[in-house]
Design a protein around this motif. Structure first.
Motif, PDB file in Angstrom:
ATOM      1  N   UNK A 176       0.806  -1.232   0.000  1.00 38.24           N
ATOM      2  CA  UNK A 176       0.000   0.000   0.000  1.00 38.24           C
ATOM      3  C   UNK A 176       0.840   1.284   0.000  1.00 38.24           C
ATOM      4  N   UNK A 177       1.891   1.395   0.792  1.00 36.82           N
ATOM      5  CA  UNK A 177       2.651   2.668   0.784  1.00 36.82           C
ATOM      6  C   UNK A 177       3.315   2.989  -0.551  1.00 36.82           C
ATOM      7  N   UNK A 178       3.517   1.989  -1.417  1.00 37.27           N
ATOM      8  CA  UNK A 178       4.229   2.211  -2.676  1.00 37.27           C
ATOM      9  C   UNK A 178       3.293   2.411  -3.866  1.00 37.27           C
ATOM     10  N   UNK A 179       1.980   2.257  -3.662  1.00 41.38           N
ATOM     11  CA  UNK A 179       1.057   2.318  -4.800  1.00 41.38           C
ATOM     12  C   UNK A 179       0.942   3.723  -5.384  1.00 41.38           C
ATOM     13  N   UNK A 213      -2.332  -3.680  -7.094  1.00 49.30           N
ATOM     14  CA  UNK A 213      -2.976  -3.869  -5.787  1.00 49.30           C
ATOM     15  C   UNK A 213      -2.940  -5.326  -5.331  1.00 49.30           C
ATOM     16  N   UNK A 214      -2.803  -6.256  -6.272  1.00 55.63           N
ATOM     17  CA  UNK A 214      -2.746  -7.682  -5.939  1.00 55.63           C
ATOM     18  C   UNK A 214      -1.403  -8.297  -6.324  1.00 55.63           C
ATOM     19  N   UNK A 215      -0.377  -7.476  -6.341  1.00 56.54           N
ATOM     20  CA  UNK A 215       0.928  -7.968  -6.770  1.00 56.54           C
ATOM     21  C   UNK A 215       1.656  -8.772  -5.698  1.00 56.54           C
ATOM     22  N   UNK A 216       0.986  -9.054  -4.591  1.00 55.06           N
ATOM     23  CA  UNK A 216       1.564  -9.991  -3.625  1.00 55.06           C
ATOM     24  C   UNK A 216       1.439 -11.435  -4.114  1.00 55.06           C
ATOM     25  N   UNK A 479       6.977  -5.765  -9.284  1.00 55.57           N
ATOM     26  CA  UNK A 479       6.662  -4.527 -10.015  1.00 55.57           C
ATOM     27  C   UNK A 479       6.504  -3.293  -9.133  1.00 55.57           C
ATOM     28  N   UNK A 480       6.291  -3.465  -7.818  1.00 54.44           N
ATOM     29  CA  UNK A 480       6.040  -2.323  -6.931  1.00 54.44           C
ATOM     30  C   UNK A 480       7.127  -2.197  -5.873  1.00 54.44           C
ATOM     31  N   UNK A 481       7.354  -3.278  -5.143  1.00 50.39           N
ATOM     32  CA  UNK A 481       8.324  -3.241  -4.057  1.00 50.39           C
ATOM     33  C   UNK A 481       9.741  -3.217  -4.619  1.00 50.39           C
ATOM     34  N   UNK A 482      10.532  -2.223  -4.313  1.00 49.00           N
ATOM     35  CA  UNK A 482      11.893  -2.148  -4.855  1.00 49.00           C
ATOM     36  C   UNK A 482      12.783  -3.235  -4.262  1.00 49.00           C
ATOM     37  N   UNK A 484      12.778  -6.399  -4.463  1.00 50.46           N
ATOM     38  CA  UNK A 484      12.203  -7.698  -4.110  1.00 50.46           C
ATOM     39  C   UNK A 484      12.278  -8.600  -5.340  1.00 50.46           C
ATOM     40  N   UNK A 485      12.914  -9.749  -5.188  1.00 51.04           N
ATOM     41  CA  UNK A 485      13.198 -10.635  -6.314  1.00 51.04           C
ATOM     42  C   UNK A 485      12.703 -12.043  -6.021  1.00 51.04           C
ATOM     43  N   UNK A 486      12.113 -12.688  -7.030  1.00 43.37           N
ATOM     44  CA  UNK A 486      11.677 -14.087  -6.930  1.00 43.37           C
ATOM     45  C   UNK A 486      12.505 -14.917  -7.893  1.00 43.37           C
ATOM     46  N   UNK A 487      12.978 -16.065  -7.440  1.00 43.75           N
ATOM     47  CA  UNK A 487      13.769 -16.969  -8.276  1.00 43.75           C
ATOM     48  C   UNK A 487      13.205 -18.385  -8.156  1.00 43.75           C
ATOM     49  N   UNK A 488      13.454 -19.207  -9.167  1.00 43.24           N
ATOM     50  CA  UNK A 488      13.028 -20.604  -9.131  1.00 43.24           C
ATOM     51  C   UNK A 488      14.097 -21.457  -9.801  1.00 43.24           C
ATOM     52  N   UNK A 489      14.078 -22.757  -9.526  1.00 50.07           N
ATOM     53  CA  UNK A 489      15.130 -23.628 -10.054  1.00 50.07           C
ATOM     54  C   UNK A 489      14.559 -24.934 -10.572  1.00 50.07           C
ATOM     55  N   UNK A 490      15.457 -25.780 -11.058  1.00 47.95           N
ATOM     56  CA  UNK A 490      15.097 -27.046 -11.685  1.00 47.95           C
ATOM     57  C   UNK A 490      14.724 -28.114 -10.656  1.00 47.95           C
ATOM     58  N   UNK A 491      14.902 -27.818  -9.378  1.00 47.63           N
ATOM     59  CA  UNK A 491      14.539 -28.769  -8.329  1.00 47.63           C
ATOM     60  C   UNK A 491      13.140 -28.514  -7.781  1.00 47.63           C
ATOM     61  N   UNK A 492      12.441 -27.493  -8.269  1.00 44.01           N
ATOM     62  CA  UNK A 492      11.091 -27.193  -7.804  1.00 44.01           C
ATOM     63  C   UNK A 492      11.023 -26.207  -6.668  1.00 44.01           C
ATOM     64  N   UNK A 493      12.111 -25.502  -6.383  1.00 46.15           N
ATOM     65  CA  UNK A 493      12.138 -24.541  -5.291  1.00 46.15           C
ATOM     66  C   UNK A 493      11.893 -23.123  -5.798  1.00 46.15           C
ATOM     67  N   UNK A 494      11.204 -22.335  -4.979  1.00 46.22           N
ATOM     68  CA  UNK A 494      10.978 -20.908  -5.242  1.00 46.22           C
ATOM     69  C   UNK A 494      11.478 -20.136  -4.034  1.00 46.22           C
ATOM     70  N   UNK A 495      12.261 -19.080  -4.296  1.00 40.70           N
ATOM     71  CA  UNK A 495      12.795 -18.272  -3.198  1.00 40.70           C
ATOM     72  C   UNK A 495      12.528 -16.796  -3.451  1.00 40.70           C
ATOM     73  N   UNK A 496      12.300 -16.059  -2.360  1.00 42.85           N
ATOM     74  CA  UNK A 496      12.052 -14.623  -2.405  1.00 42.85           C
ATOM     75  C   UNK A 496      13.225 -13.938  -1.701  1.00 42.85           C
ATOM     76  N   UNK A 497      13.821 -12.967  -2.397  1.00 42.02           N
ATOM     77  CA  UNK A 497      15.008 -12.284  -1.903  1.00 42.02           C
ATOM     78  C   UNK A 497      14.732 -10.789  -1.769  1.00 42.02           C
ATOM     79  N   UNK A 498      15.438 -10.169  -0.803  1.00 41.76           N
ATOM     80  CA  UNK A 498      15.319  -8.715  -0.617  1.00 41.76           C
ATOM     81  C   UNK A 498      16.623  -8.173  -0.064  1.00 41.76           C
TER      82      UNK A 498
END
Length: 498
Positions: A176-179, A213-216, A479-482, A484-498
């Protein structure tokens, strides 16, 4: 035994002709006079019902599995019902009949009957053969079974594993603060904040919801035949799992409204699924396995798909039909990228040969389906992914030569020979690449599990992040939060970085 007098039975000859087709009905159910009898005709027995009451009408015979939409209306499927004028139960009263004397002679296997007719009785028209209750129930249940089968085939197997609908509609307090403000300068993420590993197969693609607004919400498509929606900002929970495909899901995209998910896989199926209900709004089988999907940037009901075929097809969701076919002498389409305004788009292929310069990257005119340029990339490397710069008229192509090539997005689409982003490894994986929202950084995965951050202007490596143990195939900025990065790999894992 009491008999019922039928019309046109003045003579014995006419009586015998009349009783011939109704003999079985009279033997199974003899009517006593005077009796008020009600016959129920189920909607399943259509022929007899329409003969008796031609006034009955049907608004829709069968609920369609595909729907047509107007471009300005919602994509929710319309309801289709059978409607009859009047009640389905037809009452026929047998009154004012006098009991007549009958003589029956038992002879071997049966008996003969004679009926007396009273001339004073009124004429009763439209008498139909008696239908047993068991047959009426079977006929009435047939259309309901057919409708339920069709509804079941148009619904996707949805598994809700999180808070559900409220989390899908809400706006995160962190967003919300970044919208209402401009996107700030992107910084390189350093710390891991979320780790998600509910996929049982490699994750092919991840994408943030385009509605700010739903970019979470984060979308992921996997080789385990599922598409998942995650709350990747607040709770790190998997909200919904869609199991619409029978084979690996190679590509998935959010619709521009954020309420639909378009997916395609190795089962040659295309599905447009409602995120909240799980219903398939659009479903079609193609002639090839699908490996790339992209929505048109300005026409939200049009998308392009490509795969293991020399053809790329444009579909219209409003008519559920193919708009245009783009043919090229290739075997597979690896990625699709729309240029600004959507008048032109690029396709990258797997063509590698001595004369591969005319097939590696092709520019198409969207309206006429004509090739605009096929002399763009002259290296003998395939390009598994393409990405457009958010502010400048350039795009990059990920190559199997372990570098990123920079091109102009305007004719004649020349390559920038002064800039080359190299250091990461591709090695045959479909490694994705992307610009940061402010266009200052270029991020890409690597076959060794690392994430590389390049300075767009200098093409130098800013930082390397050891993110995964297996090949990192996708990395995307929020797209909104500066930062904030999402990554995924060939093993089926998803990670969120900041």
């Amino acid at each position: 035994m009491s008999l019922v007098a039928y019309e046109d039975s003045d003579s014995e000859t006419e009586a015998e002709k009349t009783e011939a087709p109704d003999a079985s009905g009279r033997q199974t159910n003899q009517l006593s006079s005077p009796v008020s009898c009600v016959q129920h005709f189920a909607p399943g027995s259509r022929e007899s019902a329409h003969e008796m009451h031609p006034g009955w009408s049907r608004v829709c015979e069968d609920p369609p599995e595909r729907y047509a939409w107007n471009s300005n209306t919602d994509l929710a499927p319309p309801h289709c019902q059978r409607v009859y004028s009047g009640h389905a139960a037809v009452s026929v009263a047998y009154r004012n009949y006098e009991q007549a004397s009958s003589s029956s002679t038992n002879s071997g296997n049966g008996f003969s009957q004679k009926r007396a007719h009273n001339d004073s009785t009124p004429t009763l028209k439209g008498i139909r053969p008696y239908i047993p209750k068991r047959l009426r129930q079977e006929n009435s249940s047939k259309p309901e079974k057919e409708e339920s089968d069709q509804r079941g085939s148009s619904e996707c197997d949805v598994k809700v594993t999180g808070p559900g609908e409220q989390t899908l509609r809400k706006t995160s307090e962190l967003i919300k603060p970044y919208l209402g403000s401009k996107y700030k300068v992107t910084e390189v993420p350093k710390s891991l904040i979320f780790y998600m590993s509910k996929h049982s197969g490699p994750v092919n693609e991840i994408q943030w919801c385009p509605v700010l607004e739903q970019s979470h919400l984060l979308l992921s498509a996997s080789m385990d035949r599922t598409v998942k929606v995650w709350d990747a900002v607040d709770t790190c929970c998997c909200l919904k799992t869609f199991s619409c495909h029978s084979c690996a899901v190679r590509a998935a995209q959010w619709s521009s409204c954020g309420r639909r998910i378009l997916s395609g896989g190795f089962d040659s199926m295309l599905h447009l699924t409602d995120v909240e209900t799980g219903k398939q709004i659009f479903s079609s089988k193609t002639e090839f396995r699908i490996s790339a999907l992209k929505f048109h940037p300005t026409e939200s009901n049009v998308f392009i798909c490509g795969g293991f075929s020399p053809e790329v097809k444009a579909w219209d969701l409003r008519t559920s039909k193919v708009l245009r076919v783009y043919k090229a002498a290739v075997q597979q389409t690896l990625d699709i990228l729309f240029l600004p305004e959507g008048r032109e788009f690029l396709t990258s292929t797997d063509a590698v040969s001595r004369d591969s310069a005319d097939r590696t990257i092709v520019v198409w005119d969207f309206q006429s389906a004509a090739k605009i340029s096929n002399q763009i990339f002259h290296e003998r490397y395939t390009c598994p992914s393409l990405s457009l710069h958010p502010r400048e008229s350039v795009f990059v192509a990920q190559t199997n030569g372990n570098y990123l090539a920079l091109f102009s997005a305007q004719r004649p689409y020349r390559i920038n020979k002064k800039k080359r982003y190299e250091g990461h490894k591709v090695e045959g994986f479909a490694v994705g690449c992307e610009f940061s929202p402010d266009g200052t950084l270029l991020v890409t995965g690597s076959s060794d599990g690392k994430v590389f951050f390049y300075n767009y202007h200098t093409s130098r490596i800013i930082r390397t992040l050891s993110a995964h143990k297996e090949a990192c195939v996708s990395a995307t900025f929020h797209p909104v939060l500066p930062s904030l990065l999402a990554t995924c790999d060939w093993a089926g894992e998803i990670k969120i970085w900041q």
